[in-house]
Design a protein around this motif. Structure first.
Motif: not given
Length: 351
Positions: A227-237
């Motif tokens: 799933t494609k996300m920004t860095v911040s959202n990826a860190e939260q995931a």
């Protein structure tokens, strides 16, 4: 693995109006996988730090061959991966929970929810190494095989079974479904010598030509999310799954990450800069101390930058600070809060 917690939620939920039976998740790992899935949506591959579950439906021989490539983190040679080995209740519950996250926790009267629908099962690495029904020289007729199978129903001799990693079945723990294994032959006199696991966690012997999803043992440190996300959202995931955005500390780490990218993330395009061909890792240069991991730890090796990178290209009122890695292991600085890409999480015990 320290994430496991026995019986987080135990009760089975039954909905009379629909006839569905739903099994809640049992493990902390399962709850974390569910949290990650809630943030990222359905995927082709699901993983914990012990198992990788592929949603593709294949027969047993194909599943065993596909798992050979899942050898990340092993000290043995490439091609040494195996179908899932489950020798205790903790591991069984973990894989069962992963199946519930991937395919839903319910079964019921609808055609795609009935118990023996293929999606409710996955291949694991247990297979029979001794079978009296079709042993050399037995010369039993089909009728005799069926008669003998009825007498053997629900009975299992542990020494007749072995895991794909060549370890013997556990004398103290196996998890057969009711009246299994039954060894009942088909009309072509094939016997059920391979095992699938029900998403409730129970096992059934089956014919190797049946098609189901499959699970492989996993010893790698990286879990890739397509799933494609920004860095911040990826860190939260990653954090929601009890993981961290990936650290890459050495040449061998970078090589393992590259293998994981190609294992977990389907290649959508051969276009060099296609977003699916780059993944976020937990490295930036925001602190003004060069490129370091998010927690301040140094990268620790000579970074394999893509040609003419890093270039700190300006855009969006800022410059490129965050790092993405491509399918061959080259690094690029990029706009972490504006571009969305797949991302790499890391198992917490790899810290």
């Amino acid at each position: 693995k320290q994430w496991y917690q026995r019986r987080v939620r135990e009760a089975v939920v039954s909905t009379q109006s629909t006839g569905l039976i739903t099994w809640p998740l049992k493990t902390t790992v399962g709850l974390q996988a569910e949290a990650l899935n809630n943030l990222t949506g359905n995927r082709n591959v699901y993983a914990t730090c012990n198992y990788v579950l592929f949603t593709e439906h294949v027969d047993y021989p194909t599943a065993a061959k596909r798992c050979q490539d899942v050898s990340l983190g092993k000290t043995t040679t490439v091609g040494s991966g195996t179908l899932a080995t489950i020798d205790n209740e903790q591991k069984n519950d973990e894989l069962s929970d992963l199946m519930k996250v991937a395919f839903g926790p319910s079964v019921g009267p609808e055609i795609d929810r009935k118990k023996y629908h293929d999606e409710n099962w996955c291949w694991i690495g247990l297979h029979k190494i001794a079978n009296l029904l079709n042993a050399p020289g037995s010369e039993l007729t089909l009728a005799q095989m069926k008669s003998a199978a009825k007498k053997m129903k629900g009975k299992s001799t542990t020494s007749d079974w072995m895991w794909e990693d060549m370890s013997p079945a556990n004398d103290d723990w196996m998890n057969w479904d009711n009246d299994q294994p039954d060894q009942y032959p088909d009309n072509d006199m094939n016997t059920q010598n391979h095992v699938r696991m029900y998403k409730k966690g129970l096992w059934d012997d089956s014919f190797d030509y049946k098609t189901s999803p499959f699970a492989c043992d996993y010893t790698g440190k990286y879990i890739l999310v397509e799933t494609k996300m920004t860095v911040s959202n990826a860190e939260q995931a990653c954090a929601a799954a009890g993981l961290t955005l990936a650290k890459v500390r050495s040449v061998s780490d970078n090589e393992e990450l590259t293998q994981a990218i190609n294992l977990f993330i389907p290649q959508e395009s051969e276009e060099e800069w296609d977003a699916a061909n780059w993944v976020w890792i937990g490295v930036n240069d925001l602190a003004g101390q060069g490129y370091i991991h998010f927690d301040g730890e140094e990268v620790g090796f000579n970074i394999p930058w893509y040609r003419n990178q890093p270039d700190h290209a300006p855009n969006f009122g800022t410059v490129e600070h965050y790092v993405a890695v491509n399918r061959v292991g080259s690094w690029d600085d990029s706009f972490g809060q504006h571009h969305e890409r797949p991302f790499a999480c890391m198992c917490s015990d790899s810290e």
